[in-house]
Design an enzyme around this catalytic site. Sequence first.
Site, PDB file in Angstrom:
ATOM      1  N   ILE A  57       0.840  -1.199   0.000  1.00 38.09           N
ATOM      2  CA  ILE A  57       0.000   0.000   0.000  1.00 38.09           C
ATOM      3  C   ILE A  57       0.879   1.256   0.000  1.00 38.09           C
ATOM      4  O   ILE A  57       0.622   2.207  -0.754  1.00 38.09           O
ATOM      5  CB  ILE A  57      -0.931   0.010   1.236  1.00 38.09           C
TER       6      ILE A  57
ATOM      7  N   ALA B 149       2.367   1.928  -3.432  1.00 39.47           N
ATOM      8  CA  ALA B 149       1.382   2.484  -4.367  1.00 39.47           C
ATOM      9  C   ALA B 149       0.995   3.909  -4.003  1.00 39.47           C
ATOM     10  O   ALA B 149       0.641   4.698  -4.881  1.00 39.47           O
ATOM     11  CB  ALA B 149       0.144   1.596  -4.411  1.00 39.47           C
ATOM     12  N   GLU B 150       1.047   4.238  -2.724  1.00 40.63           N
ATOM     13  CA  GLU B 150       0.586   5.543  -2.268  1.00 40.63           C
ATOM     14  C   GLU B 150       1.669   6.623  -2.332  1.00 40.63           C
ATOM     15  O   GLU B 150       1.423   7.732  -2.804  1.00 40.63           O
ATOM     16  CB  GLU B 150       0.065   5.442  -0.827  1.00 40.63           C
ATOM     17  N   SER B 151       2.870   6.303  -1.837  1.00 42.48           N
ATOM     18  CA  SER B 151       3.858   7.384  -1.673  1.00 42.48           C
ATOM     19  C   SER B 151       5.296   7.012  -2.001  1.00 42.48           C
ATOM     20  O   SER B 151       6.169   7.880  -1.946  1.00 42.48           O
ATOM     21  CB  SER B 151       3.826   7.880  -0.223  1.00 42.48           C
TER      22      SER B 151
ATOM     23  N   TYR C   1      -4.873   0.918  -9.481  1.00 41.95           N
ATOM     24  CA  TYR C   1      -4.353   0.907  -8.112  1.00 41.95           C
ATOM     25  C   TYR C   1      -4.408  -0.501  -7.528  1.00 41.95           C
ATOM     26  O   TYR C   1      -3.422  -0.980  -6.958  1.00 41.95           O
ATOM     27  CB  TYR C   1      -5.173   1.876  -7.264  1.00 41.95           C
TER      28      TYR C   1
END
Length: 234
Positions: free
Chosen positions: A95, A98-100, A185
Amino acid sequence: MAVPDKKAISEQTLRFAMLDLDRQQVTKSKAENPRAKKRSSKTKSTTSPKRAKNTSLNCLTWSAAQINHKAKRFDQYIIKYAHKYRIDKDLVKAIIIAESCFKVRAKSHANAQGLMQLIPATARRFGVRNSYSPSQNISGGIKYLRFLKDRYKGDLKKIIAAYNAGEGAVDRHKGIPPYKETKKYVKNVLNTYVKLNPRIGRVYAVYQVPKMGNKAGRHGWQYNRRLAPHLYKK
């Protein structure tokens, strides 16, 4: 009347001749290539550090070893809260990728903040006061994953989709919402998760229903093996 020094005259004449020669060469060069100066200026501007192309590696292409090395700085928080809320630490890392890409100060156009990109409403909901604090951000993100895991009874794809699009969207569409961003995503998170934890690929294999058209029968084992090669013994 004074007679001019012949040596001084010859040196002066030679100097003028050389200056005139230099001037002719410059004029000729400009005539042959009138855009030379313009191209030179353009080349200089494109090499400016402010306009240089960003060649940083996309973290979605990182290997498992690279991801784990990058996560090492935050492992104390990931392991602590993943164990506390019974969430797989590899899913947390997937996660974050994928996010940051593990950027503590990351901020999106929607004002999602920090490593796990918590929007202010979600941060408040799970007791996060400072989303740029790695400890608080990871704690809040994992609490949210626990909430989603309970809500969707462990359905991994729904959990990931809801983390991106919100549980309201997943409930309305009874699954992954038909948003291009969310579909991508979910795919990216699953790919990274399987990379970090290969055994998960045997459980969450990407399966497609065979399209038979008007013809009766079913696809052979070769077709199914192409879809899920890890289910077949080598």
